[in-house]
Scaffold this motif. Structure first.
Motif, PDB file in Angstrom:
ATOM      1  N   UNK A  77       0.865  -1.188   0.000  1.00 53.85           N
ATOM      2  CA  UNK A  77       0.000   0.000   0.000  1.00 53.85           C
ATOM      3  C   UNK A  77       0.904   1.243   0.000  1.00 53.85           C
ATOM      4  N   UNK A  78       0.816   2.027  -1.069  1.00 51.34           N
ATOM      5  CA  UNK A  78       1.720   3.176  -1.228  1.00 51.34           C
ATOM      6  C   UNK A  78       0.894   4.453  -1.168  1.00 51.34           C
TER       7      UNK A  78
ATOM      8  N   UNK B  89      -2.177   3.857  -3.760  1.00 50.98           N
ATOM      9  CA  UNK B  89      -2.060   2.822  -4.790  1.00 50.98           C
ATOM     10  C   UNK B  89      -1.807   1.516  -4.062  1.00 50.98           C
ATOM     11  N   UNK B  90      -2.486   0.463  -4.448  1.00 48.33           N
ATOM     12  CA  UNK B  90      -2.226  -0.831  -3.821  1.00 48.33           C
ATOM     13  C   UNK B  90      -1.755  -1.794  -4.892  1.00 48.33           C
ATOM     14  N   UNK B  91      -0.674  -2.461  -4.616  1.00 49.84           N
ATOM     15  CA  UNK B  91      -0.182  -3.443  -5.580  1.00 49.84           C
ATOM     16  C   UNK B  91      -0.330  -4.816  -4.928  1.00 49.84           C
ATOM     17  N   UNK B  92      -1.066  -5.685  -5.614  1.00 49.10           N
ATOM     18  CA  UNK B  92      -1.298  -7.022  -5.065  1.00 49.10           C
ATOM     19  C   UNK B  92      -0.349  -8.005  -5.753  1.00 49.10           C
ATOM     20  N   UNK B  93       0.397  -8.749  -4.932  1.00 46.59           N
ATOM     21  CA  UNK B  93       1.387  -9.695  -5.476  1.00 46.59           C
ATOM     22  C   UNK B  93       1.234 -11.053  -4.797  1.00 46.59           C
ATOM     23  N   UNK B  94       1.782 -12.076  -5.433  1.00 43.91           N
ATOM     24  CA  UNK B  94       1.806 -13.411  -4.833  1.00 43.91           C
ATOM     25  C   UNK B  94       2.811 -13.439  -3.696  1.00 43.91           C
TER      26      UNK B  94
ATOM     27  N   UNK C  55       4.497   7.001   2.305  1.00 44.54           N
ATOM     28  CA  UNK C  55       4.567   5.779   3.117  1.00 44.54           C
ATOM     29  C   UNK C  55       4.379   4.541   2.247  1.00 44.54           C
ATOM     30  N   UNK C  56       4.930   3.436   2.745  1.00 49.25           N
ATOM     31  CA  UNK C  56       4.726   2.142   2.080  1.00 49.25           C
ATOM     32  C   UNK C  56       4.402   1.132   3.183  1.00 49.25           C
ATOM     33  N   UNK C  57       3.266   0.478   3.062  1.00 48.54           N
ATOM     34  CA  UNK C  57       2.898  -0.524   4.081  1.00 48.54           C
ATOM     35  C   UNK C  57       2.621  -1.863   3.419  1.00 48.54           C
ATOM     36  N   UNK C  58       3.038  -2.906   4.107  1.00 46.26           N
ATOM     37  CA  UNK C  58       2.800  -4.234   3.539  1.00 46.26           C
ATOM     38  C   UNK C  58       1.846  -5.012   4.430  1.00 46.26           C
ATOM     39  N   UNK C  59       0.967  -5.754   3.786  1.00 45.88           N
ATOM     40  CA  UNK C  59       0.106  -6.657   4.559  1.00 45.88           C
ATOM     41  C   UNK C  59       0.123  -8.016   3.880  1.00 45.88           C
ATOM     42  N   UNK C  60       0.068  -9.064   4.670  1.00 43.96           N
ATOM     43  CA  UNK C  60       0.055 -10.390   4.038  1.00 43.96           C
ATOM     44  C   UNK C  60      -1.241 -11.113   4.403  1.00 43.96           C
ATOM     45  N   UNK C  61      -1.376 -12.325   3.911  1.00 46.06           N
ATOM     46  CA  UNK C  61      -2.544 -13.136   4.292  1.00 46.06           C
ATOM     47  C   UNK C  61      -3.823 -12.748   3.595  1.00 46.06           C
ATOM     48  N   UNK C  62      -3.713 -12.265   2.364  1.00 45.20           N
ATOM     49  CA  UNK C  62      -4.908 -11.886   1.625  1.00 45.20           C
ATOM     50  C   UNK C  62      -5.304 -13.021   0.670  1.00 45.20           C
TER      51      UNK C  62
ATOM     52  N   UNK D  15      -9.542 -11.810   4.118  1.00 46.06           N
ATOM     53  CA  UNK D  15      -8.477 -12.445   4.901  1.00 46.06           C
ATOM     54  C   UNK D  15      -8.397 -13.932   4.540  1.00 46.06           C
ATOM     55  N   UNK D  16      -7.197 -14.489   4.540  1.00 42.88           N
ATOM     56  CA  UNK D  16      -7.049 -15.921   4.278  1.00 42.88           C
ATOM     57  C   UNK D  16      -8.035 -16.759   5.093  1.00 42.88           C
ATOM     58  N   UNK D  17      -8.191 -16.370   6.364  1.00 50.07           N
ATOM     59  CA  UNK D  17      -9.028 -17.183   7.251  1.00 50.07           C
ATOM     60  C   UNK D  17     -10.521 -17.090   6.912  1.00 50.07           C
ATOM     61  N   UNK D  18     -10.905 -16.074   6.117  1.00 49.54           N
ATOM     62  CA  UNK D  18     -12.317 -15.949   5.720  1.00 49.54           C
ATOM     63  C   UNK D  18     -12.601 -16.611   4.371  1.00 49.54           C
TER      64      UNK D  18
END
Ligand code: ASP
Length: 438
Positions: free
Chosen positions: A300-301, A337-342, A365-372, A420-423
């Protein structure tokens, strides 16, 4: 009417399966050209002949003794030959020659291709049809891609001369006169090439499922089958992991309007799935299929006044390109801007990518989130139906699932949502229940 029929490995794993394939072919005069795979697994813990051959190659390349392994392969074929009661027929000389070649000069593609080659010989004998070695009619160019012009010309001329023929799948002739295979599962591609060259009316692809299902049966119990699906819908669903057919099998037939019919060798009475260029067939549902994959990451940029900065997006994407990462989606806002990657491609390079984004684009800022997890809801019917997105979001809200990302394809053929992965499983079940029913 002319049909090309391709049988997958599980459809030809044993004499019993071979007989089912034979009955299917004989039941329809127009099933004139047959493309077999190598014998697949007879039971879930069995080994495919192609994998046995690849193992032989490894052994030979390491200078080991391959006699024992070749014997096991011979036994698989002998079991089929005996089971079919084929008289005056043996593959002993062929198998001996393969072993000799592999000992003298081990070649991986040559080894892998012999499963189809040998199975093709059995099939031709069993059907009393002509055997056409794929190395004589399917050609690759110097770069290793299919030479469609030469292949189509040679193959169609050859097929014109025969009433019934068997063309083994998975390989052709590469550069320097050496055998080259397609990637795994590539007999599907051969079937498609043969269908095009034969100017077939249908390309029947016989496997062990009755076509595509509207959702993954491991998540939704007893999902409905898909009767008609367009090539574009299929591309969307297979991108998300729904796999029955090799992706490259679509191109040769699609260009000349030949439909693919996925059928089940074990249930020949099922109509299976028709893959077509375009259809006016009414769908019972707005949605054709639901598929998804877990384990994506989002980057997330943010940067104030991003919208006015020419070249900002390019610089951010360059950071991914420099690190050899392809992006999957890119939803954007005014200053975000959100960049979705494997995740598996990205995780070990994340810090390199972040520093490259800072260096190239100077963001705030640049933020990373995983588990999508991403879920694609696909359907040609969505274009003309209103309220699809509303229904989708309501279904998920009722389950208390938070939607982290939304991306509606510009074709209006799909909506992709991130959860979320869990959902993941709960979301797919809820979407299925809303659009298709319990
Ligand atoms: N026998 C090859 C494989 O196992 C090709 C195929 O079956 O389509 O990948």
């Amino acid at each position: 009417m002319k049909k090309v029929v391709k049988f997958g490995g599980s459809s030809l794993a044993s004499a019993e399966q071979f007989m089912k394939a034979g009955d299917i072919i004989r039941a329809d005069e127009s099933r004139r050209y047959v493309v077999p795979s190598a014998p697949g697994k007879r039971t879930s813990d069995d080994t495919k002949v192609t994998d046995m051959l690849l193992h032989v190659y490894d052994t030979a390349a390491a200078g080991g003794d391959i006699d024992g392994e070749m014997k096991a392969i011979k036994a698989r074929y002998d079991e089929i030959i005996t089971g079919l009661g084929l008289k005056d027929f043996s593959l002993d000389a062929d198998i001996e020659e393969i072993a000799k070649k592999l000992k003298a000069e081990p070649e991986k593609d040559y080894a892998a291709s012999r499963g189809e080659f040998l199975n093709g010989k059995i099939m031709a004998k069993y059907l009393d049809a002509e055997f056409i070695d794929a190395a004589e009619v399917i050609f690759f160019n110097e770069e290793g891609n299919l030479n469609d012009y030469k292949t189509d010309k040679t193959l169609s001329a050859r097929l014109e001369k025969c009433d019934k023929a068997v063309i083994p799948g998975f390989y052709g002739l590469g550069k320097n006169g050496r055998i080259k295979t397609f990637s795994r599962g590539g007999s599907d591609v051969t079937g498609s090439i043969v269908a095009k060259a034969a100017k077939a009316d249908v390309y029947e692809n016989w496997t062990d499922v009755s076509g595509f299902l509207m959702a993954d049966p491991r998540i939704v119990s007893n999902p409905k089958g898909i009767r008609y699906i367009t090539y574009r819908e299929l591309r969307e669903l297979s991108y998300m992991g729904a796999s029955v057919l090799h992706e490259d099998a679509i191109f040769p037939v699609r260009r000349c309007g030949i439909p693919i019919n996925i059928r089940n060798t074990n249930m020949p009475e099922d109509e299976g799935t028709w893959i077509v260029e375009s259809t006016a067939q009414k769908t019972d549902y707005v949605v054709t299929g639901i598929a998804g994959k877990k384990d994506f990451c989002t980057v997330f940029v943010t940067k104030a006044m991003m919208n006015a900065e020419i070249g900002f997006g390019r610089k951010v994407l360059q950071a991914f390109e420099e690190n050899g990462i392809s992006f999957e989606h890119m939803p954007s806002g005014i200053d975000t801007m959100t960049i979705v990657v494997h995740a598996d491609e990205f995780m070990h390079k994340e810090q390199k990518v972040i520093s490259a984004i800072h260096r190239l684009a100077e963001p705030d800022s640049v933020e990373i989130e995983s588990g999508l997890a991403l879920i694609a809801v696909v359907g040609r019917g969505m274009k003309s139906a209103s309220g699809t997105a509303g229904k989708l979001f309501t279904a998920l809200a009722k389950q208390g699932i938070n939607i982290r990302m939304i991306d509606q394809g510009s074709s209006e053929l799909n909506i992709i949502i991130g959860v979320k992965n869990s959902d993941f499983e709960t979301a797919i079940k809820a979407i299925y229940a809303t659009f298709i029913g319990e």
